[in-house]
Design a protein around this motif. Structure first.
Motif, PDB file in Angstrom:
ATOM      1  N   ILE A 219      -4.022  29.967  15.966  1.00  0.00           N
ATOM      2  CA  ILE A 219      -4.493  28.512  15.681  1.00  0.00           C
ATOM      3  C   ILE A 219      -3.217  27.660  15.128  1.00  0.00           C
ATOM      4  N   GLU A 220      -2.314  28.218  14.424  1.00  0.00           N
ATOM      5  CA  GLU A 220      -1.171  27.348  14.064  1.00  0.00           C
ATOM      6  C   GLU A 220      -0.383  26.800  15.297  1.00  0.00           C
ATOM      7  N   ARG A 221      -0.165  27.722  16.147  1.00  0.00           N
ATOM      8  CA  ARG A 221       0.552  27.321  17.509  1.00  0.00           C
ATOM      9  C   ARG A 221      -0.252  26.023  18.207  1.00  0.00           C
ATOM     10  N   ILE A 222      -1.670  26.252  18.316  1.00  0.00           N
ATOM     11  CA  ILE A 222      -2.546  25.250  18.982  1.00  0.00           C
ATOM     12  C   ILE A 222      -2.399  24.061  18.121  1.00  0.00           C
ATOM     13  N   ARG A 223      -2.292  24.173  16.511  1.00  0.00           N
ATOM     14  CA  ARG A 223      -2.332  22.970  15.942  1.00  0.00           C
ATOM     15  C   ARG A 223      -0.887  22.313  16.168  1.00  0.00           C
ATOM     16  N   ARG A 224       0.224  22.817  16.333  1.00  0.00           N
ATOM     17  CA  ARG A 224       1.327  22.182  16.641  1.00  0.00           C
ATOM     18  C   ARG A 224       1.448  21.893  17.975  1.00  0.00           C
ATOM     19  N   GLY A 225       0.336  21.976  18.932  1.00  0.00           N
ATOM     20  CA  GLY A 225       0.466  21.291  20.310  1.00  0.00           C
ATOM     21  C   GLY A 225       1.111  22.299  21.308  1.00  0.00           C
ATOM     22  N   ASP A 226       0.880  23.554  20.972  1.00  0.00           N
ATOM     23  CA  ASP A 226       1.641  24.483  21.882  1.00  0.00           C
ATOM     24  C   ASP A 226       0.628  24.772  23.247  1.00  0.00           C
ATOM     25  N   ALA A 227       0.717  24.478  24.253  1.00  0.00           N
ATOM     26  CA  ALA A 227      -0.096  24.649  25.348  1.00  0.00           C
ATOM     27  C   ALA A 227      -0.221  26.217  25.745  1.00  0.00           C
ATOM     28  N   GLU A 228       0.900  26.936  25.602  1.00  0.00           N
ATOM     29  CA  GLU A 228       0.713  28.445  25.801  1.00  0.00           C
ATOM     30  C   GLU A 228      -0.485  28.787  24.867  1.00  0.00           C
ATOM     31  N   ALA A 229      -0.106  28.475  23.773  1.00  0.00           N
ATOM     32  CA  ALA A 229      -1.401  29.195  22.798  1.00  0.00           C
ATOM     33  C   ALA A 229      -2.636  28.874  23.165  1.00  0.00           C
ATOM     34  N   LEU A 230      -2.932  27.703  23.825  1.00  0.00           N
ATOM     35  CA  LEU A 230      -4.343  27.387  24.134  1.00  0.00           C
ATOM     36  C   LEU A 230      -4.535  28.346  25.504  1.00  0.00           C
ATOM     37  N   GLU A 231      -3.617  28.452  26.378  1.00  0.00           N
ATOM     38  CA  GLU A 231      -3.988  29.396  27.585  1.00  0.00           C
ATOM     39  C   GLU A 231      -4.283  30.950  26.954  1.00  0.00           C
ATOM     40  N   GLU A 232      -3.454  31.228  25.923  1.00  0.00           N
ATOM     41  CA  GLU A 232      -3.894  32.543  25.449  1.00  0.00           C
ATOM     42  C   GLU A 232      -5.412  32.703  24.806  1.00  0.00           C
ATOM     43  N   ALA A 233      -5.697  31.464  24.219  1.00  0.00           N
ATOM     44  CA  ALA A 233      -6.989  31.467  23.666  1.00  0.00           C
ATOM     45  C   ALA A 233      -8.177  31.567  24.670  1.00  0.00           C
ATOM     46  N   VAL A 234      -7.780  30.742  25.954  1.00  0.00           N
ATOM     47  CA  VAL A 234      -8.827  30.844  26.927  1.00  0.00           C
ATOM     48  C   VAL A 234      -8.535  32.111  27.902  1.00  0.00           C
ATOM     49  N   THR A 235      -7.669  32.971  27.791  1.00  0.00           N
ATOM     50  CA  THR A 235      -7.536  34.158  28.301  1.00  0.00           C
ATOM     51  C   THR A 235      -8.375  35.322  27.335  1.00  0.00           C
ATOM     52  N   ALA A 236      -8.076  35.066  26.257  1.00  0.00           N
ATOM     53  CA  ALA A 236      -8.658  36.154  25.151  1.00  0.00           C
ATOM     54  C   ALA A 236     -10.215  35.808  25.174  1.00  0.00           C
ATOM     55  N   TYR A 237     -10.729  34.259  24.895  1.00  0.00           N
ATOM     56  CA  TYR A 237     -11.905  34.222  24.751  1.00  0.00           C
ATOM     57  C   TYR A 237     -12.889  33.529  25.715  1.00  0.00           C
ATOM     58  N   SER A 238     -12.325  33.446  27.016  1.00  0.00           N
ATOM     59  CA  SER A 238     -13.499  32.726  27.869  1.00  0.00           C
ATOM     60  C   SER A 238     -14.718  33.557  28.364  1.00  0.00           C
ATOM     61  N   ARG A 239     -14.469  34.792  28.486  1.00  0.00           N
ATOM     62  CA  ARG A 239     -15.755  35.593  28.646  1.00  0.00           C
ATOM     63  C   ARG A 239     -16.783  35.497  27.518  1.00  0.00           C
ATOM     64  N   LEU A 240     -16.446  35.274  26.226  1.00  0.00           N
ATOM     65  CA  LEU A 240     -17.076  35.159  25.222  1.00  0.00           C
ATOM     66  C   LEU A 240     -17.998  33.599  25.263  1.00  0.00           C
ATOM     67  N   VAL A 241     -17.148  32.698  25.688  1.00  0.00           N
ATOM     68  CA  VAL A 241     -17.732  31.636  25.518  1.00  0.00           C
ATOM     69  C   VAL A 241     -18.611  31.240  26.709  1.00  0.00           C
ATOM     70  N   TRP A 242     -18.439  31.791  28.046  1.00  0.00           N
ATOM     71  CA  TRP A 242     -19.104  32.008  28.952  1.00  0.00           C
ATOM     72  C   TRP A 242     -20.690  32.610  28.881  1.00  0.00           C
ATOM     73  N   THR A 243     -20.421  33.753  27.959  1.00  0.00           N
ATOM     74  CA  THR A 243     -21.666  34.523  27.681  1.00  0.00           C
ATOM     75  C   THR A 243     -22.511  33.488  26.667  1.00  0.00           C
ATOM     76  N   VAL A 244     -21.982  32.824  25.730  1.00  0.00           N
ATOM     77  CA  VAL A 244     -22.804  31.945  24.826  1.00  0.00           C
ATOM     78  C   VAL A 244     -23.463  30.813  25.696  1.00  0.00           C
ATOM     79  N   VAL A 245     -22.493  30.173  26.544  1.00  0.00           N
ATOM     80  CA  VAL A 245     -23.148  28.926  27.246  1.00  0.00           C
ATOM     81  C   VAL A 245     -24.147  29.482  28.222  1.00  0.00           C
ATOM     82  N   VAL A 246     -23.848  30.369  29.085  1.00  0.00           N
ATOM     83  CA  VAL A 246     -24.958  30.815  29.787  1.00  0.00           C
ATOM     84  C   VAL A 246     -26.299  31.234  29.041  1.00  0.00           C
TER      85      VAL A 246
END
Length: 80
Positions: free
Chosen positions: A9-36
């Motif tokens: 989160i600290e890295r995302i707050r600083r604008g680190d795009a790689e950190a956002l990619e890490e978040a997408v990789t780590a949590y996209s299945r979870l978010v998909w499950t919630v959305v569906v």
């Protein structure tokens, strides 16, 4: 919240795009499950994908609103 999540989160707050990619990789299945789960399995795949992407855009734009004392990154993403 784990040390890894705090750093992420600290890295995302600083604008680190790689950190956002890490978040997408780590949590996209979870978010998909919630959305569906909320919008239903009949939702067209493209619309579900767009909704998942919107969640991560919100994380990117509003990472400053994530309060570590109130919950985890997972919980925050599920609420978004």
């Amino acid at each position: 919240m784990s040390i890894h999540e705090k750093r992420l989160i600290e890295r995302i707050r600083r604008g680190d795009a790689e950190a956002l990619e890490e978040a997408v990789t780590a949590y996209s299945r979870l978010v998909w499950t919630v959305v569906v789960g909320i919008l239903g399995p009949a939702l067209p795949r493209e619309e579900a994908e767009e909704c998942v992407a919107d969640v991560f855009i919100e994380l990117w734009q509003r990472a400053d609103r994530l309060d570590e004392a109130r919950g985890t990154v997972k919980a925050y993403l599920c609420v978004l």
